[in-house]
Design a protein around this motif. Structure first.
Motif, mmCIF file in Angstrom:
data_model
loop_
_atom_site.group_PDB
_atom_site.id
_atom_site.type_symbol
_atom_site.label_atom_id
_atom_site.label_comp_id
_atom_site.label_asym_id
_atom_site.label_seq_id
_atom_site.Cartn_x
_atom_site.Cartn_y
_atom_site.Cartn_z
ATOM 1 N N VAL A 48 0.829 -1.205 0.000
ATOM 2 C CA VAL A 48 0.000 0.000 0.000
ATOM 3 C C VAL A 48 0.866 1.259 0.000
ATOM 4 C CG1 VAL A 48 -1.671 1.324 1.367
ATOM 5 C CG2 VAL A 48 -1.981 -1.134 1.056
ATOM 6 N N ALA A 49 2.013 1.191 0.666
ATOM 7 C CA ALA A 49 2.911 2.344 0.743
ATOM 8 C C ALA A 49 3.658 2.602 -0.564
ATOM 9 C CB ALA A 49 3.915 2.147 1.878
ATOM 10 N N GLY A 50 3.565 1.672 -1.509
ATOM 11 C CA GLY A 50 4.168 1.897 -2.812
ATOM 12 C C GLY A 50 5.422 1.096 -3.106
ATOM 13 N N TYR A 51 5.794 0.199 -2.204
ATOM 14 C CA TYR A 51 6.935 -0.682 -2.491
ATOM 15 C C TYR A 51 6.459 -1.767 -3.452
ATOM 16 C CZ TYR A 51 9.213 1.660 1.402
ATOM 17 O OH TYR A 51 9.771 2.612 2.236
ATOM 18 N N ASN A 52 7.342 -2.201 -4.323
ATOM 19 C CA ASN A 52 6.980 -3.159 -5.367
ATOM 20 C C ASN A 52 7.617 -4.515 -5.123
ATOM 21 O OD1 ASN A 52 5.536 -1.220 -6.936
ATOM 22 N ND2 ASN A 52 7.500 -0.398 -7.590
ATOM 23 N N GLY A 53 6.997 -5.546 -5.674
ATOM 24 C CA GLY A 53 7.567 -6.880 -5.614
ATOM 25 C C GLY A 53 6.519 -7.921 -5.296
ATOM 26 N N ASN A 54 6.969 -9.172 -5.281
ATOM 27 C CA ASN A 54 6.070 -10.255 -4.921
ATOM 28 C C ASN A 54 5.929 -10.298 -3.402
ATOM 29 O OD1 ASN A 54 8.326 -11.626 -3.869
ATOM 30 N ND2 ASN A 54 8.661 -12.737 -5.778
ATOM 31 N N ARG A 55 5.163 -11.231 -2.919
ATOM 32 C CA ARG A 55 4.869 -11.298 -1.481
ATOM 33 C C ARG A 55 6.143 -11.416 -0.647
ATOM 34 N NH1 ARG A 55 0.615 -9.646 1.337
ATOM 35 N NH2 ARG A 55 0.331 -10.839 3.207
ATOM 36 N N ALA A 56 7.081 -12.250 -1.091
ATOM 37 C CA ALA A 56 8.333 -12.439 -0.346
ATOM 38 C C ALA A 56 9.160 -11.153 -0.318
ATOM 39 C CB ALA A 56 9.144 -13.581 -0.953
#
Length: 71
Positions: A37-45
């Motif tokens: 939600v804060a805008g960091y990207n990537g998969n769950r891990a």
């Protein structure tokens, strides 16, 4: 619920860190979701690891402590 903008340490966080802190408290302390939600990207891990790193930062911890105390 108290908002981060009202807290003493809010100005010492980046925008993403501040969003992470607010969302982390709002969503029941789900770090991966808060990071997303804060805008960091990537998969769950990746988001989990980002949340772990954020939670180790002294300013993030101070803001969380203060925000949860005022809630």
């Amino acid at each position: 619920m108290a908002q981060l903008k009202d807290l003493e340490h809010a100005g010492e966080l980046t925008i993403k860190q501040a969003l992470f802190v607010e969302e982390y408290v709002r969503n029941g302390m789900n770090g991966a979701e808060a990071a997303s939600v804060a805008g960091y990207n990537g998969n769950r891990a990746t988001l989990y690891n980002q949340a772990r790193k954020l939670l180790q930062k002294p300013m993030v911890r101070k803001a969380l402590k203060e925000l949860t105390r005022k809630s």
